[in-house]
Design a protein around this motif. Structure first.
Motif, PDB file in Angstrom:
ATOM      1  N   ASP A 130     112.100 -40.844  76.757  1.00  0.00           N
ATOM      2  CA  ASP A 130     111.185 -39.881  76.141  1.00  0.00           C
ATOM      3  C   ASP A 130     110.181 -40.545  75.205  1.00  0.00           C
ATOM      4  N   LYS A 131     110.469 -41.773  74.792  1.00  0.00           N
ATOM      5  CA  LYS A 131     109.612 -42.434  73.812  1.00  0.00           C
ATOM      6  C   LYS A 131     108.286 -42.873  74.437  1.00  0.00           C
ATOM      7  N   LYS A 132     107.217 -42.753  73.696  1.00  0.00           N
ATOM      8  CA  LYS A 132     105.911 -43.226  74.144  1.00  0.00           C
ATOM      9  C   LYS A 132     105.979 -44.737  74.355  1.00  0.00           C
TER      10      LYS A 132
ATOM     11  N   THR B  15     103.951 -47.212  74.002  1.00  0.00           N
ATOM     12  CA  THR B  15     103.401 -48.069  72.946  1.00  0.00           C
ATOM     13  C   THR B  15     104.247 -48.058  71.674  1.00  0.00           C
ATOM     14  N   ASP B  16     105.255 -47.191  71.624  1.00  0.00           N
ATOM     15  CA  ASP B  16     106.169 -47.158  70.479  1.00  0.00           C
ATOM     16  C   ASP B  16     107.468 -47.913  70.761  1.00  0.00           C
ATOM     17  N   THR B  17     107.592 -48.525  71.926  1.00  0.00           N
ATOM     18  CA  THR B  17     108.844 -49.183  72.302  1.00  0.00           C
ATOM     19  C   THR B  17     108.908 -50.621  71.805  1.00  0.00           C
TER      20      THR B  17
ATOM     21  N   PHE C 185     102.303 -48.487  83.122  1.00  0.00           N
ATOM     22  CA  PHE C 185     102.015 -48.745  81.711  1.00  0.00           C
ATOM     23  C   PHE C 185     101.079 -49.936  81.494  1.00  0.00           C
TER      24      PHE C 185
ATOM     25  N   ASP D 241      98.146 -49.896  78.895  1.00  0.00           N
ATOM     26  CA  ASP D 241      98.492 -49.952  77.472  1.00  0.00           C
ATOM     27  C   ASP D 241      98.529 -51.394  76.982  1.00  0.00           C
TER      28      ASP D 241
END
Length: 392
Positions: free
Chosen positions: A217-219, A221-223, A260, A263
């Motif tokens: 569920d995490k975006k 770019t936030d990983t 991805f 990004d």
């Protein structure tokens, strides 16, 4: 809707089957495919081209997805995966060869359909695997299908391995028949040059995929995955060293994570970071590269085969062991250079470049453990193993 269409095509092919037997009489039909028909690469590609060139007595067909961008690159005869023609040829095939699974690469869903699955039992099934068994423990994407997948793998008449290390895993952990597993070497490694300098000083960076990110569920770019890759590729010290030594890093996003890629592209500052398309011929990029950066990808085994240096950048090793785990002990059996954070990775990669791409002693020792053969004769051994088992 697509599943229903394929089921309809299966039944239509079955209805045509008794009336078209004459077309296939005296033909030795082999079907081959890989990567769900999307990509033309890997073990299936090299075995296919070997058979095309050396065994004209075999009517071999590559099975390709109708939407694949590489259809025009493929020589020889092709079948559109899931078409009536595909199933009709499958019903009349002597041998089917695949890198992932017969349903994914050759004949969608056929093995799971009652009555029609008799054709799955009838054909001689050859599992090539899509890479070395190394840093990723086998598990189904959906745990509910584990027993079905285990049963499917036990139905394979033959599987290839590159070493006794691999064979032991396939037999003792995967439950495959000991007689079915042939230590032949890996088909794609016939394309790898031995004792030859690479065509460039470029470095191929291929991180593997993470299902907990792809399906999480995490975006993106936030990983942790994104931030650690960006910290490394954008490091000022690294980029100065790349420029000073005229070296590029070629970045290939795993095809299961390629959604991805933008990004990462949009946040790169270094001029020496180059991006490879999803449909690039990876074999060419591997053979032309002087070194490899990865985390847990089996591509490292190809670089070990060529005796070229490897840097493992394992910033999430504990999470990886928890989620995936590895057949190679990540604490005690690693080879090459290993880094667990950005600073270590930068320093070790610069050392690889400035040493003239020297290989570590641990990597040379590991090479003898993980490969029985190192002679570019793997496709020939695979072919003869198929024929020998067919004749039995």
């Amino acid at each position: 809707m697509e599943k229903i269409k394929k089921l309809f095509n299966m039944i239509l092919a079955l209805l045509q089957y008794p009336f078209k037997k004459g077309i296939f009489k005296d033909k030795n039909i082999w079907l081959i495919g890989g990567h769900s028909g999307d990509i033309y690469d890997d073990n299936s590609k090299f075995l296919y081209e070997y058979i095309l060139k050396n065994h004209k007595e075999i009517d071999i067909y590559w099975v390709i997805d109708k939407n694949s961008k590489v259809k025009d690159k493929i020589p020889g005869n092709k079948l559109i995966k899931g078409s009536v023609e595909n199933y009709l040829y499958y019903y009349n095939a002597e041998v089917v060869i695949f890198s992932h699974a017969p349903s994914a690469d050759i004949a969608p869903y056929n093995f799971a359909v009652p009555v029609l699955n008799r054709f799955h039992k009838k054909t001689f099934k050859v599992f090539l695997n899509h890479g070395a068994i190394s840093f990723k423990k086998r598990k189904p994407m959906n745990a509910r299908f584990k027993n079905l997948i285990d049963e499917l793998m036990r139905s394979y008449n033959m599987a290839t391995a590159i070493s006794d290390f691999e064979k032991n895993i396939m037999v003792n952990e995967w439950g495959m028949d000991n007689e079915a597993v042939c230590v032949t070497g890996c088909a794609r490694q016939d394309n790898l040059p031995l004792n030859k300098k690479p065509a460039s000083r470029d470095i191929l960076y291929m991180p593997t995929w993470r299902d907990w990110i792809k399906f999480g569920d995490k975006k993106f770019t936030d990983t942790e995955y994104f931030s650690n890759i960006m910290l490394f590729l954008n490091d000022e010290k690294l980029n100065e060293a790349l420029e000073a030594n005229d070296v590029n890093i070629k970045f290939y996003m795993h095809h299961l994570m390629h959604e991805f890629i933008d990004d990462i592209k949009e946040n790169i500052t270094g001029k020496r970071i180059k991006f490879l398309d999803k449909d690039v011929t990876l074999a060419d990029e591997i053979t032309s590269s002087a070194a490899n950066i990865t985390d847990y990808s089996g591509v490292a085994m190809d670089f070990m085969y060529m005796d070229r240096p490897i840097l493992f950048y394992q910033f999430d090793v504990e999470k990886y062991k928890e989620e995936v785990d590895s057949y190679i002990d990540l604490d005690n059996e690693m080879f090459g250079d290993v880094a667990y954070n950005k600073d270590q990775a930068v320093d070790k990669l610069i050392n690889i470049i400035e040493s003239g791409f020297e290989v570590t002693e641990s990597q040379r020792i590991a090479r003898n453990k993980f490969f029985r053969y190192n002679d570019n004769g793997n496709c020939e051994r695979i072919y003869h193993c198929i024929v020998e088992k067919l004749n039995k």
